[in-house]
Write a protein that holds these residues in place. Structure first.
Motif, PDB file in Angstrom:
ATOM      1  N   ASP A 137       0.825  -1.214   0.000  1.00 56.27           N
ATOM      2  CA  ASP A 137       0.000   0.000   0.000  1.00 56.27           C
ATOM      3  C   ASP A 137       0.862   1.269   0.000  1.00 56.27           C
ATOM      4  O   ASP A 137       0.530   2.250  -0.664  1.00 56.27           O
ATOM      5  CB  ASP A 137      -0.962  -0.003   1.188  1.00 56.27           C
ATOM      6  N   GLU A 138       1.978   1.241   0.754  1.00 55.23           N
ATOM      7  CA  GLU A 138       2.897   2.390   0.737  1.00 55.23           C
ATOM      8  C   GLU A 138       3.513   2.562  -0.649  1.00 55.23           C
ATOM      9  O   GLU A 138       3.681   3.693  -1.120  1.00 55.23           O
ATOM     10  CB  GLU A 138       4.007   2.197   1.764  1.00 55.23           C
ATOM     11  N   ALA A 139       3.838   1.458  -1.299  1.00 57.80           N
ATOM     12  CA  ALA A 139       4.414   1.531  -2.651  1.00 57.80           C
ATOM     13  C   ALA A 139       3.433   2.193  -3.609  1.00 57.80           C
ATOM     14  O   ALA A 139       3.811   3.080  -4.380  1.00 57.80           O
ATOM     15  CB  ALA A 139       4.787   0.134  -3.146  1.00 57.80           C
ATOM     16  N   ILE A 140       2.192   1.768  -3.543  1.00 53.94           N
ATOM     17  CA  ILE A 140       1.167   2.364  -4.409  1.00 53.94           C
ATOM     18  C   ILE A 140       1.047   3.859  -4.129  1.00 53.94           C
ATOM     19  O   ILE A 140       0.980   4.668  -5.054  1.00 53.94           O
ATOM     20  CB  ILE A 140      -0.174   1.617  -4.242  1.00 53.94           C
ATOM     21  N   SER A 141       1.068   4.247  -2.859  1.00 56.68           N
ATOM     22  CA  SER A 141       0.995   5.679  -2.503  1.00 56.68           C
ATOM     23  C   SER A 141       2.199   6.451  -3.027  1.00 56.68           C
ATOM     24  O   SER A 141       2.057   7.589  -3.483  1.00 56.68           O
ATOM     25  CB  SER A 141       0.915   5.845  -0.982  1.00 56.68           C
ATOM     26  N   LEU A 142       3.386   5.843  -2.961  1.00 51.12           N
ATOM     27  CA  LEU A 142       4.582   6.511  -3.486  1.00 51.12           C
ATOM     28  C   LEU A 142       4.455   6.751  -4.992  1.00 51.12           C
ATOM     29  O   LEU A 142       4.815   7.826  -5.485  1.00 51.12           O
ATOM     30  CB  LEU A 142       5.834   5.689  -3.199  1.00 51.12           C
ATOM     31  N   TYR A 143       3.940   5.781  -5.721  1.00 51.94           N
ATOM     32  CA  TYR A 143       3.760   5.931  -7.173  1.00 51.94           C
ATOM     33  C   TYR A 143       2.707   6.994  -7.470  1.00 51.94           C
ATOM     34  O   TYR A 143       2.881   7.798  -8.379  1.00 51.94           O
ATOM     35  CB  TYR A 143       3.353   4.600  -7.803  1.00 51.94           C
ATOM     36  N   GLU A 144       1.637   6.976  -6.710  1.00 57.12           N
ATOM     37  CA  GLU A 144       0.550   7.932  -6.957  1.00 57.12           C
ATOM     38  C   GLU A 144       0.938   9.352  -6.543  1.00 57.12           C
ATOM     39  O   GLU A 144       0.358  10.311  -7.033  1.00 57.12           O
ATOM     40  CB  GLU A 144      -0.711   7.490  -6.216  1.00 57.12           C
ATOM     41  N   GLY A 145       1.949   9.500  -5.671  1.00 52.36           N
ATOM     42  CA  GLY A 145       2.338  10.817  -5.182  1.00 52.36           C
ATOM     43  C   GLY A 145       3.462  11.487  -5.948  1.00 52.36           C
ATOM     44  O   GLY A 145       3.890  12.576  -5.583  1.00 52.36           O
ATOM     45  N   VAL A 146       3.938  10.882  -7.032  1.00 53.74           N
ATOM     46  CA  VAL A 146       5.050  11.452  -7.788  1.00 53.74           C
ATOM     47  C   VAL A 146       4.589  12.662  -8.597  1.00 53.74           C
ATOM     48  O   VAL A 146       3.529  12.644  -9.218  1.00 53.74           O
ATOM     49  CB  VAL A 146       5.666  10.387  -8.734  1.00 53.74           C
ATOM     50  N   ASP A 147       5.410  13.705  -8.588  1.00 54.55           N
ATOM     51  CA  ASP A 147       5.153  14.903  -9.382  1.00 54.55           C
ATOM     52  C   ASP A 147       5.614  14.630 -10.815  1.00 54.55           C
ATOM     53  O   ASP A 147       6.790  14.786 -11.141  1.00 54.55           O
ATOM     54  CB  ASP A 147       5.908  16.101  -8.790  1.00 54.55           C
ATOM     55  N   THR A 148       4.694  14.210 -11.650  1.00 60.40           N
ATOM     56  CA  THR A 148       5.059  13.835 -13.023  1.00 60.40           C
ATOM     57  C   THR A 148       5.406  15.041 -13.888  1.00 60.40           C
ATOM     58  O   THR A 148       6.042  14.886 -14.921  1.00 60.40           O
ATOM     59  CB  THR A 148       3.938  13.013 -13.685  1.00 60.40           C
ATOM     60  N   LEU A 149       5.007  16.238 -13.474  1.00 63.30           N
ATOM     61  CA  LEU A 149       5.368  17.427 -14.254  1.00 63.30           C
ATOM     62  C   LEU A 149       6.860  17.721 -14.145  1.00 63.30           C
ATOM     63  O   LEU A 149       7.483  18.162 -15.105  1.00 63.30           O
ATOM     64  CB  LEU A 149       4.547  18.640 -13.805  1.00 63.30           C
ATOM     65  N   SER A 150       7.446  17.488 -12.974  1.00 66.48           N
ATOM     66  CA  SER A 150       8.871  17.765 -12.809  1.00 66.48           C
ATOM     67  C   SER A 150       9.726  16.551 -13.196  1.00 66.48           C
ATOM     68  O   SER A 150      10.940  16.660 -13.287  1.00 66.48           O
ATOM     69  CB  SER A 150       9.180  18.191 -11.375  1.00 66.48           C
ATOM     70  N   SER A 151       9.109  15.408 -13.430  1.00 66.09           N
ATOM     71  CA  SER A 151       9.833  14.193 -13.789  1.00 66.09           C
ATOM     72  C   SER A 151       9.031  13.447 -14.851  1.00 66.09           C
ATOM     73  O   SER A 151       8.359  12.456 -14.552  1.00 66.09           O
ATOM     74  CB  SER A 151      10.035  13.331 -12.535  1.00 66.09           C
ATOM     75  N   PRO A 152       9.067  13.912 -16.114  1.00 71.58           N
ATOM     76  CA  PRO A 152       8.205  13.350 -17.160  1.00 71.58           C
ATOM     77  C   PRO A 152       8.379  11.841 -17.378  1.00 71.58           C
ATOM     78  O   PRO A 152       7.408  11.147 -17.649  1.00 71.58           O
ATOM     79  CB  PRO A 152       8.596  14.122 -18.418  1.00 71.58           C
ATOM     80  N   LEU A 153       9.592  11.333 -17.250  1.00 72.14           N
ATOM     81  CA  LEU A 153       9.808   9.903 -17.440  1.00 72.14           C
ATOM     82  C   LEU A 153       9.020   9.101 -16.406  1.00 72.14           C
ATOM     83  O   LEU A 153       8.604   7.973 -16.663  1.00 72.14           O
ATOM     84  CB  LEU A 153      11.300   9.568 -17.347  1.00 72.14           C
TER      85      LEU A 153
END
Length: 184
Positions: A137-153
């Protein structure tokens, strides 16, 4: 291995594909039921990276997918995998326009056996900021919390791996020992 889904790269401009890479990746579990994630931080032709990724890597010529998985986990994470714990999850095909490559990702669920020495390549030493053990569940939260605008990849990685994490959480929950589960 069953194809789960195909993904296109909508982040970087399409310039044609020159090669396909077979990759073995896994949701690697320890005895506490936590999974290992690589926290990647750095800058390269893809731009800024600051996201999490499941461990694994490319299959070498003449190597089986499971042999590649065991080698990658040994070198990248410093663990041997329990041979009888490897469960095939499925395959994900994704594209990386910037490097003209299609990836044929083979995902597994497996347990660590014993610790051994890591043998990271130089680019891995520069890219892997840390390795963390977290609950599914923490892993899923970490993925969902990534700022994709500052890290497009990160968008490409999240699209590829978040469904795998949810698959493990929803379909393979019985394979994950839970500390707070009174039946354990």
């Amino acid at each position: 291995m069953k194809l789960l889904y195909k993904l296109e790269d909508s982040i970087y401009p399409y310039m044609g594909f020159t090669h396909t890479r077979d990759i073995s990746r896994c949701v690697l579990l320890n005895k506490e039921g936590k999974i290992l994630l690589n926290h990647l931080v750095g800058d390269d032709k893809f731009g800024h990276r600051d996201y999490y990724e499941l461990p694994g890597g490319g299959k070498e010529k003449g190597e089986s997918l499971q042999a590649a998985l065991k080698r990658e986990i040994r070198e990248e994470c410093g663990y041997l995998i329990k041979d009888d714990s490897i469960i095939e999850l499925g395959r994900v095909i994704d594209a990386y326009n910037l490097i003209n490559r299609v990836n044929n990702n083979h995902y597994y669920l497996c347990y660590i056996d014993t610790q051994c020495e890591k043998k990271l390549l130089e680019y891995e030493k520069a890219l892997i900021y840390e390795q963390v053990w977290v609950s599914i569940d923490e892993a899923i939260s970490l993925y969902e919390g990534v700022d994709t605008l500052s890290s497009p990849l990160a968008t490409l990685v999240i699209n590829r791996e978040l469904p795998i994490l949810k698959l493990v959480r929803d379909k393979y929950r019985d394979h994950i020992p839970l500390i707070d589960n009174p039946s354990n």
